[in-house]
Motif scaffolding. Sequence first.
Motif, PDB file in Angstrom:
ATOM      1  N   ALA A 126       0.863  -1.191   0.000  1.00  0.00           N
ATOM      2  CA  ALA A 126       0.000   0.000   0.000  1.00  0.00           C
ATOM      3  C   ALA A 126       0.895   1.235   0.000  1.00  0.00           C
ATOM      4  N   VAL A 127       0.352   2.359  -0.469  1.00  0.00           N
ATOM      5  CA  VAL A 127       1.168   3.580  -0.576  1.00  0.00           C
ATOM      6  C   VAL A 127       0.424   4.757   0.060  1.00  0.00           C
ATOM      7  N   ASN A 128       1.203   5.596   0.749  1.00  0.00           N
ATOM      8  CA  ASN A 128       0.620   6.713   1.508  1.00  0.00           C
ATOM      9  C   ASN A 128       0.285   7.927   0.636  1.00  0.00           C
ATOM     10  N   HIS A 129      -0.556   7.737  -0.363  1.00  0.00           N
ATOM     11  CA  HIS A 129      -1.062   8.892  -1.109  1.00  0.00           C
ATOM     12  C   HIS A 129      -2.325   9.353  -0.393  1.00  0.00           C
ATOM     13  N   GLN A 130      -2.106  10.052   0.723  1.00  0.00           N
ATOM     14  CA  GLN A 130      -3.254  10.315   1.596  1.00  0.00           C
ATOM     15  C   GLN A 130      -4.204  11.370   1.061  1.00  0.00           C
ATOM     16  N   TYR A 131      -3.816  12.081  -0.030  1.00  0.00           N
ATOM     17  CA  TYR A 131      -4.766  13.041  -0.605  1.00  0.00           C
ATOM     18  C   TYR A 131      -6.039  12.323  -1.040  1.00  0.00           C
ATOM     19  N   ARG A 132      -5.916  11.025  -1.307  1.00  0.00           N
ATOM     20  CA  ARG A 132      -7.105  10.292  -1.768  1.00  0.00           C
ATOM     21  C   ARG A 132      -8.181  10.177  -0.698  1.00  0.00           C
ATOM     22  N   VAL A 133      -7.802  10.365   0.569  1.00  0.00           N
ATOM     23  CA  VAL A 133      -8.838  10.298   1.599  1.00  0.00           C
ATOM     24  C   VAL A 133      -9.147  11.669   2.198  1.00  0.00           C
ATOM     25  N   HIS A 134      -8.643  12.722   1.579  1.00  0.00           N
ATOM     26  CA  HIS A 134      -9.096  14.057   1.975  1.00  0.00           C
ATOM     27  C   HIS A 134     -10.539  14.223   1.504  1.00  0.00           C
ATOM     28  N   ARG A 135     -11.322  14.913   2.309  1.00  0.00           N
ATOM     29  CA  ARG A 135     -12.754  14.990   1.968  1.00  0.00           C
ATOM     30  C   ARG A 135     -13.008  15.697   0.639  1.00  0.00           C
ATOM     31  N   SER A 143      -6.446  11.737  11.178  1.00  0.00           N
ATOM     32  CA  SER A 143      -5.655  12.361  10.123  1.00  0.00           C
ATOM     33  C   SER A 143      -5.667  11.424   8.918  1.00  0.00           C
ATOM     34  N   PRO A 144      -5.536  11.972   7.707  1.00  0.00           N
ATOM     35  CA  PRO A 144      -5.563  11.113   6.514  1.00  0.00           C
ATOM     36  C   PRO A 144      -4.520   9.988   6.570  1.00  0.00           C
ATOM     37  N   ARG A 145      -3.348  10.291   7.147  1.00  0.00           N
ATOM     38  CA  ARG A 145      -2.322   9.241   7.229  1.00  0.00           C
ATOM     39  C   ARG A 145      -2.771   8.106   8.141  1.00  0.00           C
ATOM     40  N   ALA A 146      -3.452   8.467   9.252  1.00  0.00           N
ATOM     41  CA  ALA A 146      -3.946   7.429  10.171  1.00  0.00           C
ATOM     42  C   ALA A 146      -5.031   6.596   9.485  1.00  0.00           C
ATOM     43  N   VAL A 147      -5.829   7.255   8.658  1.00  0.00           N
ATOM     44  CA  VAL A 147      -6.870   6.536   7.906  1.00  0.00           C
ATOM     45  C   VAL A 147      -6.216   5.476   7.021  1.00  0.00           C
ATOM     46  N   LEU A 148      -5.150   5.874   6.322  1.00  0.00           N
ATOM     47  CA  LEU A 148      -4.500   4.915   5.421  1.00  0.00           C
ATOM     48  C   LEU A 148      -3.763   3.820   6.196  1.00  0.00           C
ATOM     49  N   LEU A 149      -3.250   4.150   7.366  1.00  0.00           N
ATOM     50  CA  LEU A 149      -2.605   3.111   8.188  1.00  0.00           C
ATOM     51  C   LEU A 149      -3.657   2.085   8.626  1.00  0.00           C
ATOM     52  N   ASN A 150      -4.804   2.586   9.099  1.00  0.00           N
ATOM     53  CA  ASN A 150      -5.881   1.670   9.500  1.00  0.00           C
ATOM     54  C   ASN A 150      -6.359   0.829   8.320  1.00  0.00           C
ATOM     55  N   ASP A 151      -6.453   1.473   7.158  1.00  0.00           N
ATOM     56  CA  ASP A 151      -6.889   0.758   5.961  1.00  0.00           C
ATOM     57  C   ASP A 151      -5.891  -0.342   5.601  1.00  0.00           C
ATOM     58  N   PHE A 152      -4.595  -0.028   5.722  1.00  0.00           N
ATOM     59  CA  PHE A 152      -3.541  -1.013   5.423  1.00  0.00           C
ATOM     60  C   PHE A 152      -3.713  -2.239   6.345  1.00  0.00           C
ATOM     61  N   VAL A 153      -3.899  -1.968   7.628  1.00  0.00           N
ATOM     62  CA  VAL A 153      -4.062  -3.062   8.603  1.00  0.00           C
ATOM     63  C   VAL A 153      -5.298  -3.889   8.241  1.00  0.00           C
ATOM     64  N   ASP A 154      -6.385  -3.192   7.933  1.00  0.00           N
ATOM     65  CA  ASP A 154      -7.629  -3.909   7.605  1.00  0.00           C
ATOM     66  C   ASP A 154      -7.480  -4.721   6.313  1.00  0.00           C
ATOM     67  N   ASP A 179      -7.771  -5.590  -1.166  1.00  0.00           N
ATOM     68  CA  ASP A 179      -6.838  -4.565  -1.627  1.00  0.00           C
ATOM     69  C   ASP A 179      -6.872  -3.353  -0.693  1.00  0.00           C
ATOM     70  N   PRO A 180      -5.727  -2.725  -0.447  1.00  0.00           N
ATOM     71  CA  PRO A 180      -5.755  -1.453   0.288  1.00  0.00           C
ATOM     72  C   PRO A 180      -6.354  -0.361  -0.588  1.00  0.00           C
ATOM     73  N   LEU A 181      -6.737   0.774   0.023  1.00  0.00           N
ATOM     74  CA  LEU A 181      -7.326   1.868  -0.754  1.00  0.00           C
ATOM     75  C   LEU A 181      -6.362   2.381  -1.824  1.00  0.00           C
ATOM     76  N   VAL A 182      -5.075   2.492  -1.477  1.00  0.00           N
ATOM     77  CA  VAL A 182      -4.079   2.910  -2.479  1.00  0.00           C
ATOM     78  C   VAL A 182      -3.149   1.723  -2.743  1.00  0.00           C
TER      79      VAL A 182
END
Length: 379
Positions: free
Chosen positions: A96-105, A306-317, A324-327
């Motif tokens: 997974a990759v930390n392109h956290q702009y994808r989870v900005h509202r 924070s968007p980064r925490a969202v992606l970390l949680n998504d990676f774990v899930d 697949d992870p979100l990114v």
Amino acid sequence: MNANVQLAALVDVDQDAVTPLAKEYGARAFTDYREMLDAGVVDAVSIATPHHLHTMMGLACLEAGVHVLMEKPLANRVSEADALVAAARARKLKLAVNHQYRVHRLSLEMKRVLDSGTVGRILRVLWTWLLFRSDAYYRRDRWRSTWDTAGGGVIMYQASHDLDLLCWMIGKPALVSAVLANQLHSSVLDDIASAWFQFTNGAVGSFQASINSPKGFSVRQVQGDKGVLMLQDVASLYDDEDEIVQVQSYEDQLSHLVIAQEDHEAQPGGTYQTITLKKERSTRWSRTIERVNRRLLHKEVVVRLSPRAVLLNDFVDSIISNRDPLVTGESARDTIEVINACILSALRKRIVQLPLDTEQYDDLFMELTKGSVSVPRFR
Ligand SMILES: NC(=O)c1ccc[n+]([C@@H]2O[C@H](COP(=O)([O-])OP(=O)(O)OC[C@H]3O[C@@H](n4cnc5c(N)ncnc54)[C@H](O)[C@@H]3O)[C@@H](O)[C@H]2O)c1
């Protein structure tokens, strides 16, 4: 902290930094990531090191059977990104990759509108990313200022987020033409980039990224044959409260009007909708993310992470649920392909067709690291 995660190890070459931090979190400290892998103490890692180390570290982790959450950019070159994606696939591991702009509202809202078909077939994209960064930002660490370590200037370091959004929302372009320049900064890298894209459906895109422009005037516009989506003067995609997404829906599809409209000066009218992002506003996408967070945090009340925490949680899930992870690594690899294509186009002075010839890019990259090719400087 995610209830399904135990911080087992921290790695940094800076022993004075890593030792007290590891102690604070009850984790083991390492100064060499290979020793951490040999110790067999982790199932998954988050890699947040300088760009040139991403591929080497990512491959070592994947070869050791460890899932990888990589900071952006996935790699400096698409040939390296391909190797990472192949290694993850071969071992059925998550990359997974930390392109956290994808989870900005704001991004989620734009994506929702585009996917809804409201603007119709996309004809035109106008997209800028603007921020001011002084030389001091790059003096902090030398790796930010050279081709072999950073892999590019604004086009790689900062614009990778917005180019990732473009690929995610619009698709990967088929043709790329770009210019890069160094106007103000002391490094050899680009501090301004401008690119022109043609997408597979014929839509054209104009993109600008600059660290020579104080933030506050970025424009993101996507126009189709049924309407236009606009984000004007946005300072930051993250500090989004009260930011507005504007959508104009035309009275009829332009592909009909272009034939049916007899008055050759008439301009199509339409209705405006403004979507203001309030604190509690929840889109379809963000609701999905909130569900993931709720489950992982074991909380009924949604915490705005924070968007980064969202992606970390998504990676774990993604590991726990084997989805697949979100990114995904594959999608972040496409972003690198577009960045490499921009650099190739600008420095070889030609239009580049995708899929990118990775050998041509590797040759250019070698020349850039040797200094035999360089970004034009204008003073
Ligand atoms: N997602 C985002 O919005 C965002 C924002 C900033 C940075 N980043 C990315 O994060 C990554 C790191 O950037 P940064 O600004 O934190 O860099 P940095 O230089 O501040 O930090 C890098 C860290 O890596 C450590 N390091 C260097 N070599 C190492 C090695 N061989 N083994 C272990 N540790 C090593 C350094 O000691 C340092 O602590 C980059 O990929 C960058 O693009 C992403």
